[in-house]
Design a protein around this motif. Structure first.
Motif, short mmCIF file in Angstrom:
data_model
loop_
_atom_site.label_atom_id
_atom_site.label_comp_id
_atom_site.label_asym_id
_atom_site.label_seq_id
_atom_site.Cartn_x
_atom_site.Cartn_y
_atom_site.Cartn_z
N ASP A 373 0.82 -1.21 0.00
CA ASP A 373 0.00 0.00 0.00
C ASP A 373 0.86 1.26 0.00
OD1 ASP A 373 -2.60 -1.34 0.32
OD2 ASP A 373 -1.84 -1.90 2.29
N VAL A 374 0.63 2.11 -0.98
CA VAL A 374 1.32 3.40 -1.05
C VAL A 374 0.28 4.48 -1.30
CG1 VAL A 374 3.46 2.38 -1.88
CG2 VAL A 374 1.76 3.19 -3.53
N ALA A 375 0.71 5.74 -1.16
CA ALA A 375 -0.22 6.85 -1.36
C ALA A 375 0.53 8.09 -1.83
CB ALA A 375 -0.98 7.15 -0.07
N TYR A 376 -0.24 9.02 -2.38
CA TYR A 376 0.26 10.35 -2.68
C TYR A 376 -0.82 11.34 -2.26
CZ TYR A 376 -2.79 10.19 -6.79
OH TYR A 376 -3.88 10.09 -7.62
N LEU A 377 -0.43 12.56 -2.02
CA LEU A 377 -1.37 13.58 -1.57
C LEU A 377 -1.84 14.40 -2.77
CD1 LEU A 377 -2.65 14.64 1.04
CD2 LEU A 377 -0.76 16.26 1.23
N CYS A 378 -3.15 14.44 -2.95
CA CYS A 378 -3.73 15.17 -4.08
C CYS A 378 -3.69 16.68 -3.83
CB CYS A 378 -5.19 14.77 -4.29
SG CYS A 378 -5.41 13.07 -4.85
N ALA A 379 -3.55 17.42 -4.91
CA ALA A 379 -3.69 18.87 -4.82
C ALA A 379 -5.16 19.24 -4.69
CB ALA A 379 -3.09 19.53 -6.06
N ALA A 380 -6.04 18.46 -5.33
CA ALA A 380 -7.48 18.72 -5.27
C ALA A 380 -8.01 18.47 -3.87
CB ALA A 380 -8.20 17.84 -6.28
N THR A 381 -9.06 19.19 -3.52
CA THR A 381 -9.64 19.05 -2.18
C THR A 381 -11.13 18.76 -2.23
OG1 THR A 381 -9.95 21.44 -2.06
CG2 THR A 381 -7.92 20.54 -1.10
N LEU A 427 -4.81 10.39 -1.65
CA LEU A 427 -5.30 10.97 -0.39
C LEU A 427 -5.65 12.43 -0.63
CD1 LEU A 427 -2.70 9.64 2.24
CD2 LEU A 427 -4.86 8.60 1.55
N TRP A 428 -6.74 12.86 -0.02
CA TRP A 428 -7.13 14.26 -0.17
C TRP A 428 -7.83 14.74 1.10
CZ3 TRP A 428 -10.02 10.24 -1.91
CH2 TRP A 428 -11.39 10.26 -1.68
N GLN A 429 -7.73 16.04 1.32
CA GLN A 429 -8.41 16.62 2.47
C GLN A 429 -9.72 17.26 2.01
OE1 GLN A 429 -6.49 19.85 4.62
NE2 GLN A 429 -7.41 19.16 6.53
N TYR A 430 -10.77 16.97 2.77
CA TYR A 430 -12.09 17.50 2.43
C TYR A 430 -12.88 17.66 3.71
CZ TYR A 430 -16.69 17.85 0.15
OH TYR A 430 -17.92 18.26 -0.27
N GLN A 431 -13.33 18.87 3.97
CA GLN A 431 -14.14 19.17 5.14
C GLN A 431 -13.49 18.64 6.43
OE1 GLN A 431 -18.09 17.70 4.27
NE2 GLN A 431 -18.56 19.46 2.97
N GLU A 432 -12.24 19.03 6.62
CA GLU A 432 -11.49 18.77 7.85
C GLU A 432 -11.22 17.29 8.12
OE1 GLU A 432 -13.47 20.75 11.06
OE2 GLU A 432 -13.07 22.74 10.27
N ARG A 433 -11.31 16.45 7.08
CA ARG A 433 -10.89 15.05 7.18
C ARG A 433 -10.01 14.72 5.99
NH1 ARG A 433 -12.90 11.71 10.83
NH2 ARG A 433 -12.85 9.77 9.64
N VAL A 434 -9.15 13.74 6.19
CA VAL A 434 -8.34 13.23 5.09
C VAL A 434 -8.93 11.90 4.64
CG1 VAL A 434 -6.09 12.28 4.45
CG2 VAL A 434 -6.21 14.40 5.78
N PHE A 435 -9.13 11.75 3.34
CA PHE A 435 -9.75 10.55 2.79
C PHE A 435 -8.75 9.79 1.92
CE2 PHE A 435 -13.28 13.32 3.75
CZ PHE A 435 -14.19 12.45 4.33
N GLY A 436 -8.85 8.47 1.98
CA GLY A 436 -8.05 7.59 1.15
C GLY A 436 -8.82 6.31 0.93
N PHE A 437 -8.35 5.20 1.51
CA PHE A 437 -9.17 3.99 1.51
C PHE A 437 -10.32 4.17 2.49
CE2 PHE A 437 -10.28 -0.15 3.30
CZ PHE A 437 -10.65 -0.82 2.15
N THR A 438 -10.06 4.91 3.57
CA THR A 438 -11.08 5.23 4.56
C THR A 438 -10.91 6.70 4.94
OG1 THR A 438 -12.04 4.54 6.68
CG2 THR A 438 -9.64 4.50 6.52
N GLY A 439 -11.71 7.18 5.87
CA GLY A 439 -11.59 8.55 6.32
C GLY A 439 -10.71 8.63 7.56
N HIS A 440 -9.99 9.74 7.71
CA HIS A 440 -9.05 9.90 8.81
C HIS A 440 -9.24 11.25 9.49
CE1 HIS A 440 -6.72 6.39 7.48
NE2 HIS A 440 -6.88 6.85 6.25
N ALA A 441 -9.18 11.25 10.81
CA ALA A 441 -9.23 12.49 11.58
C ALA A 441 -7.82 13.07 11.66
CB ALA A 441 -9.80 12.22 12.97
N LEU A 442 -7.32 13.49 10.50
CA LEU A 442 -5.97 14.02 10.38
C LEU A 442 -6.00 15.35 9.63
CD1 LEU A 442 -4.14 10.75 9.22
CD2 LEU A 442 -4.06 11.76 11.51
N ALA A 443 -4.93 16.08 9.75
CA ALA A 443 -4.77 17.32 8.98
C ALA A 443 -3.87 17.04 7.79
CB ALA A 443 -4.17 18.41 9.86
#
Length: 539
Positions: A373-381, A427-443
């Motif tokens: 499992d790998v990831a990258y951070l999207c510019a889109a939000t 991975l992307w941030q949307y409405q104060e959560r980070v989303f990927g395979f699941t949602g995360h309470a992260l910044a």
């Protein structure tokens, strides 16, 4: 005359105001009844939930949403042999289960007959017929559901089509036995003999098993305070441990044993399940489920003796020593993809989920873990922007020579690299959560920067907030191995995640884009479309 007209107007206005107040009160009453029913369902009080949904129907004029919700609650009452009254397990009499079946059929039929857009309700009606042994009607209704599905362009459409086709064909095989049919269509389950007197008050929960296009879907729930780790046994032998979702009052669980695992089953076996407090029961109060696999090799006990095991994804994992041989191949593939991300996309590619957990905690891949499992951070939000950006990333990777596919539910994406698979998570941030395979309470800041980590002789990138990521994903005890861990995503997170999945029409357009790219670039990779159940990487 003017006074008379004024009186008439006042009376009409008063009548309209009374009607509006009555409609508003009815809407509020229906909403309150529906909320109450939802809470009762979560507590296992099927009968009370059904009555609350009936109340909602009485006051809202028979809305289809209430009919459908009532039918789903009634399904619980005829499939699960007990309900919960406070803290007490109460057996459901057979006549009450039959009445629930009949009422559910009436409500579902009303929805399906009056609203062709309720495509999933049509499939649910087919399942209802199948549960009742009415196979001719089940086959017809599954075909109707498939016909109606042709008008749907949603991420769930493709996976539903495969699942519903299998159910239609499975029922058709029952009606017209063909010894040369796909062996998967000959596999089946049934509840074993039920104990007299119904389920014990100490029962841990409920378990069901159904043969699907993916394999043997084992689902159910355990009651609160009766254990969250479910040990599934086959013919009295431990097979796999599944951890239930503790997020609700009934702790749901599920695992699908792939058809490749079923290939090694005995021709007939007994499947049972236990927590550390008690056993689970199935339909009719049975303590076991009979699994028939006429073409099964019967080699599963020998494979388990040889060190193979069924992993959390329901696949057969090789013995530890053999699995360890894949590590160098995964890391070489990661370095190749990492270089393309850095040079062509200007993005760091870092480890996440189980791969990050093993490498950060143990300094190695988790034994038996069969993905990377790998990831990258999207510019889109926002989900729409994430989809567009993800398709651009996939196109760039195909241009660099990699094969790309997406999951069966439209979730991107998987890379084929030198004979191994890499799961890439945008991975992307949307409405104060980070989303990927699941949602995360992260910044976003937890993932925006990466740091190198030495894993043996290899250096990989991990997020600077690796421990925050692991704690959010696996809980405060993430340093302690939990072999039965499973991801359970909240309804709110799933709602957002699904917005970033590709629809069938988007998949078709992307395939056309790739074909044009490949005409100008002979060294380009391929877009393999959706994952399929026969693919060993299917999930």
């Amino acid at each position: 005359m003017v006074d008379l007209l004024r009186k008439v107007v006042r009376r009409l206005r008063n009548r309209d105001a009374r009607a509006a107040r009555a409609a508003k009160a009815a809407k509020a009453a229906a909403k309150a009844a529906t909320a109450r029913a939802s809470s009762q369902l979560e507590a296992g009080a099927w009968g009370a939930a059904c009555e609350s949904y009936r109340e909602a129907l009485r006051v809202n004029g028979g809305k289809k949403t209430s009919r459908y919700a009532l039918a789903k609650a009634l399904q619980r009452r005829y499939l699960v042999p007990f309900e919960v009254d406070g803290d007490t397990v109460v057996p459901i009499p057979a006549e009450a289960a039959e009445a629930a079946f009949t009422e559910a059929l009436f409500e579902l039929q009303a929805v399906v007959d009056t609203d062709p857009k309720r495509v999933r309700a049509t499939y649910f009606l087919g399942r209802h017929f199948e549960h009742g042994g009415r196979y001719v009607e089940a086959a017809q209704t599954y075909q109707l559901a498939l016909t109606r599905l042709e008008t749907v362009d949603e991420p769930w459409g493709h996976s539903s089509r495969l699942a519903w086709m299998f159910r239609r064909d499975w029922v058709a095989q029952l009606l017209n036995a063909d010894p040369d049919a796909d062996p998967r269509l000959l596999r089946s389950t049934e509840a074993a003999e039920a104990l007299p007197g119904g389920p014990s008050p100490d029962v841990a929960g409920f378990i069901d098993a159904t043969v699907t296009h993916k394999g043997l879907a084992v689902t159910g729930f355990v009651l609160a305070d009766r254990g969250d780790d479910i040990d599934i046994h086959l013919d009295g032998r431990f097979l796999v441990r599944v951890t239930a979702d503790p997020g609700k009052r009934l702790h749901n669980f599920g695992i699908t044993l792939t058809h490749r695992v079923l290939d090694e089953f005995p021709s007939r076996a007994r499947l049972t399940a236990f927590t550390d407090t008690a056993g689970l029961v199935s339909k009719g109060g049975a303590e076991a489920i009979i699994v028939d696999v006429p073409d099964g090799s019967g080699k599963l006990p020998v494979l388990l003796d040889d060190g193979y095991r069924v992993n959390k994804k329901g696949r057969l994992s090789e013995p530890g020593a053999e699995a360890a041989d894949h590590g160098p191949r995964y890391f070489r593939a990661y370095r190749r993809v990492h270089a393309v991300f850095a040079e062509k996309l200007g993005k760091p590619l870092f480890l996440v989920y189980g791969t990050l957990l093993g490498c950060y905690r143990d300094g190695a891949l988790i034994p038996g873990d069969d993905d990377f499992d790998v990831a990258y951070l999207c510019a889109a939000t926002d989900p729409k922007g994430v989809k567009d950006e993800t398709m651009d990333v996939m196109a760039a990777l195909i241009a660099a020579g990699f094969d790309v596919r997406i999951a069966i539910d439209g979730r991107p994406f998987h890379l084929g690299v030198d004979g191994v698979g890499i799961d890439v998570n945008p991975l992307w941030q949307y409405q104060e959560r980070v989303f990927g395979f699941t949602g995360h309470a992260l910044a976003r800041e937890d993932l925006a920067a990466v740091t190198p980590l030495d894993v043996g002789e290899v250096t990989v990138d991990v997020p600077r907030g690796a421990e925050a990521f692991l704690r959010d994903t696996y809980g405060p005890d993430w340093r302690t191995p939990a072999p039965g861990f499973r991801y359970y995503r909240s309804d709110a997170d799933l709602k957002e995640l699904r917005k970033a999945r590709l629809t069938p029409s988007e998949v078709r357009r992307f395939a056309e884009r790739v074909e044009e790219l490949r005409r100008d670039n002979p060294g380009a990779g391929r877009f393999l479309g959706y994952a399929v159940p026969d693919n060993p990487d299917f999930e």
